[in-house]
Motif scaffolding. Structure first.
Motif, PDB file in Angstrom:
ATOM      1  N   GLY A 111       0.797  -1.219   0.000  1.00  7.22           N
ATOM      2  CA  GLY A 111       0.000   0.000   0.000  1.00  7.22           C
ATOM      3  C   GLY A 111       0.825   1.261   0.000  1.00  7.22           C
ATOM      4  O   GLY A 111       0.406   2.282  -0.558  1.00  7.22           O
ATOM      5  N   LEU A 112       2.021   1.217   0.609  1.00 11.67           N
ATOM      6  CA  LEU A 112       2.865   2.409   0.669  1.00 11.67           C
ATOM      7  C   LEU A 112       3.954   2.372  -0.412  1.00 11.67           C
ATOM      8  O   LEU A 112       3.905   3.107  -1.386  1.00 11.67           O
ATOM      9  N   THR A 113       4.926   1.481  -0.247  1.00 11.18           N
ATOM     10  CA  THR A 113       6.088   1.488  -1.143  1.00 11.18           C
ATOM     11  C   THR A 113       5.702   1.270  -2.598  1.00 11.18           C
ATOM     12  O   THR A 113       6.084   2.045  -3.486  1.00 11.18           O
ATOM     13  N   LEU A 114       4.944   0.228  -2.875  1.00 13.01           N
ATOM     14  CA  LEU A 114       4.645  -0.091  -4.274  1.00 13.01           C
ATOM     15  C   LEU A 114       3.715   0.925  -4.922  1.00 13.01           C
ATOM     16  O   LEU A 114       3.836   1.188  -6.124  1.00 13.01           O
ATOM     17  N   THR A 115       2.804   1.506  -4.177  1.00 16.46           N
ATOM     18  CA  THR A 115       1.958   2.538  -4.778  1.00 16.46           C
ATOM     19  C   THR A 115       2.807   3.686  -5.303  1.00 16.46           C
ATOM     20  O   THR A 115       2.587   4.186  -6.412  1.00 16.46           O
ATOM     21  N   ASN A 116       3.791   4.107  -4.512  1.00 18.90           N
ATOM     22  CA  ASN A 116       4.689   5.173  -4.964  1.00 18.90           C
ATOM     23  C   ASN A 116       5.440   4.782  -6.222  1.00 18.90           C
ATOM     24  O   ASN A 116       5.533   5.562  -7.177  1.00 18.90           O
ATOM     25  N   VAL A 118      -5.926  22.847  -7.534  1.00 22.14           N
ATOM     26  CA  VAL A 118      -5.501  23.428  -6.264  1.00 22.14           C
ATOM     27  C   VAL A 118      -5.193  22.292  -5.296  1.00 22.14           C
ATOM     28  O   VAL A 118      -6.043  21.439  -5.030  1.00 22.14           O
ATOM     29  N   GLY A 119      -3.963  22.276  -4.782  1.00 15.65           N
ATOM     30  CA  GLY A 119      -3.520  21.174  -3.942  1.00 15.65           C
ATOM     31  C   GLY A 119      -4.226  21.107  -2.605  1.00 15.65           C
ATOM     32  O   GLY A 119      -4.320  22.099  -1.885  1.00 15.65           O
ATOM     33  N   CYS A 120      -4.722  19.923  -2.270  1.00 20.99           N
ATOM     34  CA  CYS A 120      -5.322  19.677  -0.959  1.00 20.99           C
ATOM     35  C   CYS A 120      -5.280  18.182  -0.667  1.00 20.99           C
ATOM     36  O   CYS A 120      -5.559  17.375  -1.550  1.00 20.99           O
ATOM     37  N   THR A 121      -4.921  17.823   0.526  1.00 19.54           N
ATOM     38  CA  THR A 121      -4.803  16.448   1.027  1.00 19.54           C
ATOM     39  C   THR A 121      -3.702  15.693   0.288  1.00 19.54           C
ATOM     40  O   THR A 121      -2.917  16.253  -0.464  1.00 19.54           O
ATOM     41  N   CYS A 122      -3.650  14.380   0.514  1.00 19.33           N
ATOM     42  CA  CYS A 122      -2.481  13.604   0.080  1.00 19.33           C
ATOM     43  C   CYS A 122      -2.367  13.446  -1.433  1.00 19.33           C
ATOM     44  O   CYS A 122      -1.259  13.400  -1.968  1.00 19.33           O
ATOM     45  N   VAL A 127       8.624  12.637  10.698  1.00 20.30           N
ATOM     46  CA  VAL A 127       7.369  13.168  11.254  1.00 20.30           C
ATOM     47  C   VAL A 127       6.320  12.966  10.177  1.00 20.30           C
ATOM     48  O   VAL A 127       6.325  13.642   9.149  1.00 20.30           O
ATOM     49  N   VAL A 128       5.448  12.006  10.395  1.00 28.26           N
ATOM     50  CA  VAL A 128       4.607  11.501   9.303  1.00 28.26           C
ATOM     51  C   VAL A 128       3.141  11.457   9.705  1.00 28.26           C
ATOM     52  O   VAL A 128       2.772  11.673  10.852  1.00 28.26           O
ATOM     53  N   GLY A 129       2.313  11.155   8.706  1.00 25.62           N
ATOM     54  CA  GLY A 129       0.918  10.847   8.958  1.00 25.62           C
ATOM     55  C   GLY A 129       0.001  12.049   8.882  1.00 25.62           C
ATOM     56  O   GLY A 129       0.248  13.013   8.164  1.00 25.62           O
ATOM     57  N   CYS A 130      -1.043  11.988   9.676  1.00 25.20           N
ATOM     58  CA  CYS A 130      -2.204  12.846   9.520  1.00 25.20           C
ATOM     59  C   CYS A 130      -2.048  14.195  10.206  1.00 25.20           C
ATOM     60  O   CYS A 130      -1.044  14.503  10.826  1.00 25.20           O
ATOM     61  N   SER A 131      -3.105  14.959  10.072  1.00 25.44           N
ATOM     62  CA  SER A 131      -3.332  16.145  10.895  1.00 25.44           C
ATOM     63  C   SER A 131      -4.621  15.892  11.662  1.00 25.44           C
ATOM     64  O   SER A 131      -5.553  15.298  11.131  1.00 25.44           O
ATOM     65  N   ASN A 132      -4.651  16.291  12.926  1.00 23.01           N
ATOM     66  CA  ASN A 132      -5.917  16.242  13.660  1.00 23.01           C
ATOM     67  C   ASN A 132      -6.114  17.557  14.400  1.00 23.01           C
ATOM     68  O   ASN A 132      -5.258  18.436  14.350  1.00 23.01           O
ATOM     69  N   LEU A 133      -7.225  17.691  15.086  1.00 20.34           N
ATOM     70  CA  LEU A 133      -7.558  18.953  15.756  1.00 20.34           C
ATOM     71  C   LEU A 133      -7.510  18.845  17.267  1.00 20.34           C
ATOM     72  O   LEU A 133      -7.847  19.803  17.966  1.00 20.34           O
ATOM     73  N   THR A 134      -7.092  17.693  17.792  1.00 22.37           N
ATOM     74  CA  THR A 134      -7.180  17.488  19.238  1.00 22.37           C
ATOM     75  C   THR A 134      -5.826  17.362  19.925  1.00 22.37           C
ATOM     76  O   THR A 134      -5.757  17.494  21.141  1.00 22.37           O
ATOM     77  N   ASN A 193      10.322  17.385   2.591  1.00 25.01           N
ATOM     78  CA  ASN A 193       8.958  16.919   2.354  1.00 25.01           C
ATOM     79  C   ASN A 193       8.934  15.838   1.286  1.00 25.01           C
ATOM     80  O   ASN A 193       9.150  16.103   0.111  1.00 25.01           O
ATOM     81  N   PHE A 194       8.626  14.603   1.700  1.00 20.46           N
ATOM     82  CA  PHE A 194       8.526  13.488   0.767  1.00 20.46           C
ATOM     83  C   PHE A 194       7.116  13.338   0.185  1.00 20.46           C
ATOM     84  O   PHE A 194       6.884  12.449  -0.623  1.00 20.46           O
ATOM     85  N   GLY A 195       6.168  14.189   0.613  1.00 17.18           N
ATOM     86  CA  GLY A 195       4.858  14.192  -0.024  1.00 17.18           C
ATOM     87  C   GLY A 195       3.755  13.546   0.781  1.00 17.18           C
ATOM     88  O   GLY A 195       3.610  13.799   1.973  1.00 17.18           O
ATOM     89  N   PRO A 196       2.947  12.691   0.153  1.00 23.45           N
ATOM     90  CA  PRO A 196       1.744  12.149   0.792  1.00 23.45           C
ATOM     91  C   PRO A 196       2.067  11.101   1.844  1.00 23.45           C
ATOM     92  O   PRO A 196       3.216  10.666   1.982  1.00 23.45           O
ATOM     93  N   CYS A 197       1.040  10.664   2.581  1.00 24.94           N
ATOM     94  CA  CYS A 197       1.250   9.612   3.580  1.00 24.94           C
ATOM     95  C   CYS A 197       1.784   8.346   2.925  1.00 24.94           C
ATOM     96  O   CYS A 197       2.530   7.584   3.550  1.00 24.94           O
ATOM     97  N   LEU A 198       1.421   8.114   1.676  1.00 26.66           N
ATOM     98  CA  LEU A 198       1.956   6.967   0.947  1.00 26.66           C
ATOM     99  C   LEU A 198       3.477   7.000   0.903  1.00 26.66           C
ATOM    100  O   LEU A 198       4.131   5.959   0.814  1.00 26.66           O
TER     101      LEU A 198
END
Length: 656
Positions: free
Chosen positions: A217-222, A288-292, A473-480, A544-549
């Motif tokens: 899901g990560l390496t091969l998708t890239n 317009v860039g937004c999300t991964c 430093v990877v992964g999502c953004s949250n609000l909490t 910056n390596f880009g998306p969570c992938l």
């Protein structure tokens, strides 16, 4: 949506964005944090079970077992396995569609932009015969074949892609995965009612799912996307809401499946498409860039300069991006597409189109992506978006000849035009937000080429102590976890101040870049040694390596450095932080990090604290199994101190 919501917005590391959202006359996720501040303690601990009609059962000191007899350890690990399996399934869905798109592109002799990337995969897979199209089809078939294997047949590409010492460790532990889709199926079955009650066994399955998630899901998708879309190239680019140009028809894409947009990206810049935009009153089209998915497009933006101008923000910036009024359509194909955008799109007359039924939004049109009909679909999408633009922002044409020289028809026409103009969506732009010189296009290939084709210059800097170590430093953004991007940004600042080079991937990258930490100027925030390195090389202290992938890309960097040093991954002065993890996909990512044997920091605990067994295994025993461990800490400075200590211990063990 005409109320004032500004009193209750959550904090953001991006202060201009926080102020912008506070003044919006509409509700966003940032406003809803306060109303959802009371959390269920049973849910937080993971000790609530609602798998059967006897429940929901909640474990307490006075009620240590559910009606069926399941205790806290069973309930917690069952819930955790279910979440990891779901997250893994999301990533496997992505790589499956990507492989199918590559296969179909090869069969129809479509455009392959990454021939070097194709040869790289062929070398890994042992594919030697055929032209580029035949090789691409064989690569796709190899991936698809592995994904579709039954759970009891081990996937073949794991050994070809994994670092040999890790593969041997996984084999020793008995956690080599079978077919990835079957592993997800097995995980869901195993955590159903009155089946598995062994917490250790279920946590072992999480590691197995982590491996298939990471390798496929990560390496091969890239790597498959590199073949289809072209490899990332180092460059600087604008980021933030400044990238939105109101003179164009602006399309925001959300999700993770970049390969679905290959045809559309090309078609948006064709003369006939541009003419449609001009006829409606715009200069052309902009993505317009937004999300991964757009982090991935930014990564490869050198191939699409005519249509892509920069990345605006992450998942929890998407509502603000829409609130500018200058976005005319949202194309979604996977998660990170917040349900909260739906009322904003409805109020601002923004067209929503979903390309994958798994991401169908309630008030959006579903146009399931069909490779065979991609050209027709691209044209239909363009026409629908032009129509939407015309309805909300297009120019008003007045044909005075139709008045036939009479006053009343002329007045009626002018009144109609005035009313149309009055109904135009008001623009609320932030042209100063973000910056113009964020470094992007970083990959395991482009970074190594920047270093002269070898990792030795980076390794020499680490050995000399000019760079203490690496932190992902990877992964999502949250609000909490302190607020929008607060912990991710503050932790990153603390790490670079300690001369630790930070590599990022995921929605966290969107917040970090908008706060200016990926510009060369950010070198001044680094410790003296790292600052000197960055200023000499002209790079920022955060790459910056880009998306969570692209967590898969970080794994490649780590394994290649480990191989050159002749050590296993757990020995490297390398740590991970998913400081503001959000979704089940992040838990599958985390399982991969633990299988790799890496220390993993989380700002918020997953919902496992109700199980002493789960906590002990993940935070302590894992170190003896794989070398990895989970570290929970919500404080940026304390976390940086902990991660620095781990890095220094690993340096000491390597005698550096």
């Amino acid at each position: 949506m005409n109320n004032c919501f500004g009193c209750n917005t959550c904090k953001s590391a991006d202060k201009p964005l926080e102020e912008f959202i506070a003044k919006l006359p509409m509700e966003t996720s940032h406003h809803r944090v306060a109303s959802q501040s009371t959390k269920c303690n049973f849910g937080l601990q993971g000790v609530c079970c609602r798998l059967c009609s006897n429940g929901p059962c909640r474990i307490t000191p006075d009620a240590p077992r559910g009606i069926c007899g399941a205790n806290a350890d069973t309930i917690v690990t069952r819930n955790f396995l279910r979440a990891v399996a779901s997250g893994s399934g999301c990533y496997i869905h992505i790589v499956e569609n990507t492989a199918l798109n590559l296969k179909n592109t090869a069969k129809t002799k479509g455009k392959i932009k990454g021939l070097r990337a194709l040869e790289r995969l062929c070398n890994i897979f042992g594919i030697t015969s055929g032209d580029a199209y035949e090789k691409a089809e064989k690569v796709a078939d190899a991936v698809i074949s592995d994904l579709y294997k039954p759970e009891y047949v081990k996937m073949e590409l794991v050994e070809k892609l994994a670092y040999k010492p890790r593969f041997e460790k996984w084999k020793e532990l008995g956690i080599l995965p079978g077919g990835a889709k079957s592993e997800v199926f097995k995980g869901v079955v195993k955590c159903s009612t009155n089946l598995n009650s062994d917490p250790v066994d279920m946590l072992v399955d999480c590691l197995r799912l982590g491996i298939s998630t990471g390798i496929y899901g990560l390496t091969l998708t890239n790597l498959l996307n590199d073949v289809l879309l072209g490899e990332p190239e180092l460059r600087t680019a604008p980021v933030g809401l400044r990238v939105i140009d109101p003179e164009y028809i602006n399309i925001m894409i959300t999700g993770h499946q970049h390969s679905m947009f290959v045809d559309l990206q090309e078609r948006l810049i064709q003369p006939e498409s541009v003419e449609k935009a001009k006829a409606a009153g715009a200069k052309g089209f902009r993505l317009v860039g937004c999300t991964c998915v757009e982090q991935d497009l930014q990564l490869r933006g050198s191939h699409y300069t005519e249509v892509f101008k920069g990345h605006a923000g992450n998942n929890y910036t998407s509502e603000a991006i829409l609130a500018t009024g200058a976005i005319d359509a949202v194309l979604s194909e996977f998660n990170c597409t917040l349900p909260g955008i739906e009322p904003i799109c409805e109020e601002l007359k923004i067209k929503q189109i979903c390309l994958d039924s798994v991401a169908k939004k309630s008030n959006a049109e579903l146009m399931e992506f069909d490779f065979a009909k991609r050209e027709q679909q691209s044209n239909e999408i363009i026409n629908k978006i032009v129509e939407a633009y015309s309805a909300r922002r297009g120019k008003v044409n007045i044909d005075l000849s139709q008045a036939n020289g009479e006053w009343k028809p002329l007045i009626d026409m002018l009144v109609g035009a005035y009313n149309t103009i009055r109904k135009d969506v008001p623009l609320n732009l932030m042209p100063e937000h973000g910056n113009d010189n964020t470094l992007t296009g970083v990959s395991e290939v482009s970074l190594k080429e920047f270093l002269g084709g070898r990792w030795k210059p980076l390794i020499d800097l680490i050995l000399a102590g000019e760079i203490k170590g690496l932190a992902g430093v990877v992964g999502c953004s949250n609000l909490t976890a302190g607020g929008h991007d607060v912990l991710s940004v503050e932790l990153t600042k603390e790490l670079i101040a300690k001369d630790i080079l930070v590599l990022t991937a995921g929605c966290s990258s969107g917040g970090i870049e908008n706060c200016g930490l990926m510009t060369p100027d950010a070198a001044k925030l680094a410790g003296p040694k790292l600052r000197a390195v960055c200023e000499k090389l002209g790079i920022p202290p955060v790459l910056n390596f880009g998306p969570c992938l692209a967590i898969g890309r970080l794994e490649i960097v780590a394994t290649e450095i480990a191989e050159e040093l002749g050590v296993d991954l757990p020995q490297l002065p390398l740590v991970l932080s998913a400081a503001q993890w959000l979704e089940e996909q992040a838990l599958a990512d985390g399982a991969f990090g633990l299988a790799l044997g890496l220390p993993l920091h989380l700002g918020l605990p997953p919902f496992i604290t109700g199980s002493k067994v789960a906590v002990k295994i993940l935070t302590e025993d894992m170190k003896q199994l794989t070398g990895g461990q989970v570290i929970i800490n919500p404080d940026a400075k304390e976390t940086a101190d902990i991660l620095e200590k781990i890095i220094m211990e690993k340096r000491s063990a390597l005698n550096i």
